[in-house]
Design a protein around this motif. Sequence first.
Motif, mmCIF file in Angstrom:
data_model
loop_
_atom_site.group_PDB
_atom_site.id
_atom_site.type_symbol
_atom_site.label_atom_id
_atom_site.label_comp_id
_atom_site.label_asym_id
_atom_site.label_seq_id
_atom_site.Cartn_x
_atom_site.Cartn_y
_atom_site.Cartn_z
ATOM 1 N N HIS A 80 0.804 -1.459 0.000
ATOM 2 C CA HIS A 80 0.055 -0.202 0.096
ATOM 3 C C HIS A 80 0.976 1.073 0.060
ATOM 4 N N GLU A 81 1.851 1.235 -0.569
ATOM 5 C CA GLU A 81 2.619 2.305 -1.074
ATOM 6 C C GLU A 81 2.269 2.878 -2.278
ATOM 7 N N TRP A 82 2.372 4.107 -2.843
ATOM 8 C CA TRP A 82 2.405 4.700 -3.960
ATOM 9 C C TRP A 82 3.671 5.266 -4.641
ATOM 10 N N VAL A 83 3.851 5.166 -5.900
ATOM 11 C CA VAL A 83 5.065 6.017 -6.411
ATOM 12 C C VAL A 83 4.919 6.801 -7.693
ATOM 13 N N ARG A 84 5.350 7.848 -7.683
ATOM 14 C CA ARG A 84 4.963 8.711 -8.728
ATOM 15 C C ARG A 84 6.214 9.232 -9.460
ATOM 16 N N GLU A 85 6.204 8.659 -10.749
ATOM 17 C CA GLU A 85 7.806 8.933 -11.627
ATOM 18 C C GLU A 85 7.462 10.678 -12.031
ATOM 19 N N GLU A 86 8.472 11.138 -11.920
ATOM 20 C CA GLU A 86 8.652 12.594 -12.291
ATOM 21 C C GLU A 86 9.304 12.677 -13.526
ATOM 22 N N ASP A 87 9.128 13.748 -14.156
ATOM 23 C CA ASP A 87 9.754 14.076 -15.469
ATOM 24 C C ASP A 87 11.368 13.851 -15.303
ATOM 25 N N ASP A 88 11.685 14.514 -14.354
ATOM 26 C CA ASP A 88 13.300 14.533 -14.229
ATOM 27 C C ASP A 88 13.916 13.293 -13.829
ATOM 28 N N VAL A 123 8.567 10.750 0.808
ATOM 29 C CA VAL A 123 10.068 11.047 0.417
ATOM 30 C C VAL A 123 10.081 11.323 -1.207
ATOM 31 N N ARG A 124 11.107 11.757 -1.752
ATOM 32 C CA ARG A 124 11.708 11.913 -2.866
ATOM 33 C C ARG A 124 12.873 11.286 -3.202
ATOM 34 N N LEU A 125 12.959 10.168 -3.991
ATOM 35 C CA LEU A 125 14.208 9.495 -4.312
ATOM 36 C C LEU A 125 14.700 9.614 -5.736
ATOM 37 N N PRO A 148 16.249 7.006 -8.182
ATOM 38 C CA PRO A 148 16.059 5.508 -8.112
ATOM 39 C C PRO A 148 17.421 4.965 -8.298
ATOM 40 N N ALA A 149 17.649 3.785 -7.780
ATOM 41 C CA ALA A 149 18.963 3.149 -8.060
ATOM 42 C C ALA A 149 19.005 2.805 -9.434
ATOM 43 N N ALA A 150 17.761 2.213 -10.066
ATOM 44 C CA ALA A 150 17.867 1.763 -11.357
ATOM 45 C C ALA A 150 16.600 2.407 -12.096
ATOM 46 N N PRO A 151 16.768 2.657 -13.369
ATOM 47 C CA PRO A 151 15.818 3.467 -13.992
ATOM 48 C C PRO A 151 14.200 2.840 -14.105
ATOM 49 N N THR A 152 14.122 1.665 -14.205
ATOM 50 C CA THR A 152 12.782 1.286 -14.861
ATOM 51 C C THR A 152 12.043 0.424 -13.647
ATOM 52 N N GLN A 153 12.585 0.496 -12.388
ATOM 53 C CA GLN A 153 12.076 -0.191 -11.209
ATOM 54 C C GLN A 153 10.467 -0.173 -11.006
ATOM 55 N N ALA A 154 10.060 1.267 -11.328
ATOM 56 C CA ALA A 154 8.538 1.487 -10.955
ATOM 57 C C ALA A 154 7.743 0.828 -12.010
ATOM 58 N N GLU A 155 8.170 0.295 -13.231
ATOM 59 C CA GLU A 155 7.204 -0.423 -14.009
ATOM 60 C C GLU A 155 6.793 -1.637 -13.595
ATOM 61 N N GLN A 156 7.533 -2.305 -12.581
ATOM 62 C CA GLN A 156 7.523 -3.643 -12.152
ATOM 63 C C GLN A 156 6.447 -3.464 -10.958
ATOM 64 N N LEU A 157 5.819 -2.285 -10.605
ATOM 65 C CA LEU A 157 4.906 -2.129 -9.501
ATOM 66 C C LEU A 157 3.564 -2.264 -10.299
ATOM 67 N N MET A 158 2.382 -2.308 -9.405
ATOM 68 C CA MET A 158 1.145 -2.396 -9.988
ATOM 69 C C MET A 158 0.654 -0.885 -10.434
ATOM 70 N N ASP A 159 -0.265 -1.053 -11.642
ATOM 71 C CA ASP A 159 -0.993 0.177 -12.056
ATOM 72 C C ASP A 159 -2.240 0.207 -11.378
ATOM 73 N N SER A 160 -3.020 1.368 -11.327
ATOM 74 C CA SER A 160 -4.211 1.527 -10.499
ATOM 75 C C SER A 160 -5.110 0.379 -10.650
ATOM 76 N N GLY A 161 -5.350 -0.027 -11.864
ATOM 77 C CA GLY A 161 -6.272 -1.108 -12.151
ATOM 78 C C GLY A 161 -5.990 -2.193 -11.243
ATOM 79 N N ALA A 162 -4.723 -2.628 -11.387
ATOM 80 C CA ALA A 162 -4.211 -4.021 -10.619
ATOM 81 C C ALA A 162 -4.352 -3.661 -9.146
ATOM 82 N N TYR A 163 -3.927 -2.498 -8.896
ATOM 83 C CA TYR A 163 -4.236 -2.029 -7.330
ATOM 84 C C TYR A 163 -5.651 -2.374 -6.634
#
Lengths: 131, 490, 454
Positions: free
Chosen positions: A14-22, A103-105, A107-122
Amino acid sequence: MNGIPENLRYSENHEWVREEDDGTVVIGVTDHAQQALGELVFVELPESGQDIPEGDAFAVVESVKAASDVYAPLGGKVLAVNEALADAPELINSSPYEDGWLVRLQPAAPTQAEQLMDSGAYQQMLAESGA
Amino acid sequence: MKEPLIFEYSLPGRRGPTHAPDTMDAMDGLPADALRDELSGLPEVSELQTVRHFTRLSQQNFSIDTHFYPLGSCTMKYNPRVCNRVAMMPSFINRHPLGPEEHGQGFLHCMFELQDMLKAVTGMTEISLTPMAGAQGEFAGVAMIRAYHLARGDTERRQIIVPDAAHGTNPATATMCGCEVVEIPTMADGDVDIEALRGVLGPQTAGIMLTNPSTLGVFERKIETIAALVHEAGGLLYYDGANLNAILGRALPGDMGFDVIHINLHKTFSTPHGGGGPGSGVVGVNERLQPYLPVPIVGRREIKHGNDQYIWLTGKERPQSIGRLSAFMGNAGILLRAWVYMRLLGARGMLRVSEYATLNANYLMARLVQAGFQAAYPERRASHEFIISLKDIARETSVNTMDFAKALLDRGFHAPTTYFPMLVPECLLIEPTETETMQELDAFVDAMVEIRDLALRDPEEVKKAPLSTPVRRLDDVRAARQLDLAWPGR
Amino acid sequence: MPFIPHTNDDVAAMLDIIGAQSTEELFQEIPASLRITELAGVPEGMSEADISRLAQQRAAHDGGVVSFIGAGAYEHYIPAAVWDLATRGEFYSAYTPYQAEASQGTLQLVYEYQSMMVALTGLDVSNASLYDGATAFAEACLMAVRANRKSQSRRVVTTRAMHPAYRSVAQTILSNQGIELVELPIRNGTTDLDALAALEGEDFAAVCIQQPGFLGTIEAVDEMTDQAHAANRLVIAVCNPLALAVLKPPGSWGEAGADIACGEGQPLGIPLSSGGPYFGYMTCRKSLVRQMPGRIVGRTVDVDGTPGFTLTLQAREQHIRRSKATSNICTNQGLMVTAATIHMSLLGAEGLRRTAARCHANTRSLAAKLAQLDGVSIAFEQYFHEAVICLDQPVAPVLEALSAHGILGGYDLSDDYPELGNAMLVCATDARSEQEIETYVTCMRDVLAGVQAV
């Protein structure tokens, strides 16, 4: 707050992640999580500059009845923490997806967030767990 | 009437010199920069003001002496006055902990007897009286288990198995001892899930922590199987003595296969709870763990043609001990109270403790079930306590366990333990103890029924409770958000 | 039947409701192989009159001595009202104030206690107490390791100037978590500052300073505190709370003050009682409050807006946080804190200061008189209310001879501090009269003469 924002990614904890443009990411806890926790009275956050491995408990959110760890849905270096929570932990209750970010992080690797659920799956996960 | 803070009675210059030297001697032996200029923030009040203030504060408490206090897992039985009187005898309270043994033979003799009696009621081979509370006894126990494995070169055994119904101190203790906690589930009938236990046992198992009867208020029937399995896997068994009152003189933890036990003297042996301590969590062990017991221990030197001498055994005699747990020897004055209680009751009196504690619990459970309340384990015998679940009433009326607890306060009863164990939703853990009369239990049942009937009729009225206490429900969120932990007026 | 109120009719009626034939039947779930029917090894019961008589006989072996031992437990005058009030049943037989509305007496008292400890130590917040001084010190070390975010270290600096039993207890508790205590040597009875300086550049979670030290001596607290903070180490102050009535409070040490203060609360109205029950106190700066172990009481309001008190910050505790709790501790030493709060109220600041100053003066007077005897000297010049006395012969036989005269002459330091030679620690609190001090000195003179004659 009923809607689960479509522009975010979600973890099973139940954490969320927002990918920013930067290329940075912002992490918080979901509306479902804040409801389950109840009125929050304190939030313990990491220090800026700290490295957080994926899956590690990096923050503690505390209500009167429980103190729960928040686990890093992805690993990275802490760029900023939400200082406003020190005096107003209730921001997580009133605005979990906006003002109550943790927090703002970098990321250690660029594509990690894609492995998480999208809103539908959640949403489906919540439905299946009877929430 | 709200009682003001003691500081609010204070006026500069009020204090008389009755309780302290009437002059201020010079602090001339010390460097000036080590001293403080002034001490503010303590009250200046007269003796009468002090006596009135604290007497009034005391009157705002529920206590065993004033109210039925059926707090589950806490054994709130009557604390006999004579135990306190003996412990407060001038020779006992004025004895310095480092005074020589020859000026402490009376005290040490009592402690030696206490150790012997505690061996007898637990089936263990040696006792250390030093742990100062149940949690410290647990710490001592798990530390001994670790020391035992390490002494055998068995360095990988770091897992402590804990049933999900266990008291929170069990997992917290395991962590404090540097161990990892492995939780196992409980079956629907309240016993430990043996298959789950088999699944987690292995070369990493340090031991298991069990309470028997468990915190669910039932006796763990498969204890002998559990002990055999754990020992086969190379682990040891820890007995949390929180519920020893239920089986006093009926069964011995030592016979069940436990290697180490702590006993809450403030529960089973009736030393005072004191508004939250001091407790006493003495530990007992079998031969296996004897070398590791915390020190000091009271020993006896037999002397021909004379009185035996009682002596301290310390790290010198016990080089493998896990060490000291207190600056001196633990809560000695509490130990003395337990000694009085045990000598007063004697062997037969102790059998009656478990007999009537169990009778009261089973009676109260039967009465509540007859009145329509739902027991968590209706097919089981209650130990000295039992669980009622209010989840149906809560769903029907929105009056929950917390509301019941507060409504009981208005009816002159301290609430039972609420929301523990967490396994049972909307639960009350009720422990009447042996010192309550049947008539008191009946009155409690009447109050429960009255609250339920009111909940069905007018749930909002129940939710207003308590109305008769010095304050009503407190704002816990505000307490935690706007921390006010000390008088700011200084 | 002691304390069992049931009549035979009650028992019959109760069994009838339960549906059991006998009370024996209620134990049927215990496997037969485990059942016992008697308690061999426990004597038969006694009447209250008999146990009182027996206790009197036992107690008679223990009294009748005048003690000059301190070493962490101190005899002070305790006003009569303290224990008269503390043992009122409403305090004595209540439990932890889980039901706040039914426990306002205990809760308000603990809030007042916390306020007084904050005043004495000069820090921001206090808990409701821990078991004793030694365990409070161990918990403070654990807390510092958790709380110091600028340090990754699991090492804590301690000193031989600290109470040996405190160091020993901390070792027992900390070693299981792989936390290491690094011990500094002493010079002139206080921590060797050169040895401390030699640790520069190394990472430690905290530095522990006992003031006054175990040997009664005065540490350079300001310098040590500033040095620790410069090295990103927290400062743990271990202080006798009575001494804090006259000594600089930990909150004022150095530039920024100590971070955590803890110690033995016994001097605040708790009798010696063979070593317990006492209580450990702990205070800290506000920013560390969530790392503080033990119960904490806060002031809030009820639904009508009436001020009231409740346990707060409970989410850190074992009953909620289980294996992640700050400590496994449940109870505080509630009854002892009750007595201490009443004691501090009766004495007030001025009473505590005068008591502390009298202890200082009495010990100075005793030490000076002893030092006039042949073969006796004072080891260190500056001390609070305990002095190290050196003899020209082994201490143990001298103490034994004094004890035969009903005088407990001090604490033999030869086991704990062999580097001090034939040394002992003496203490004359406010409880010792001039006459008793004179008697001690006379007795010591005779004993030394006698021992020398052998």
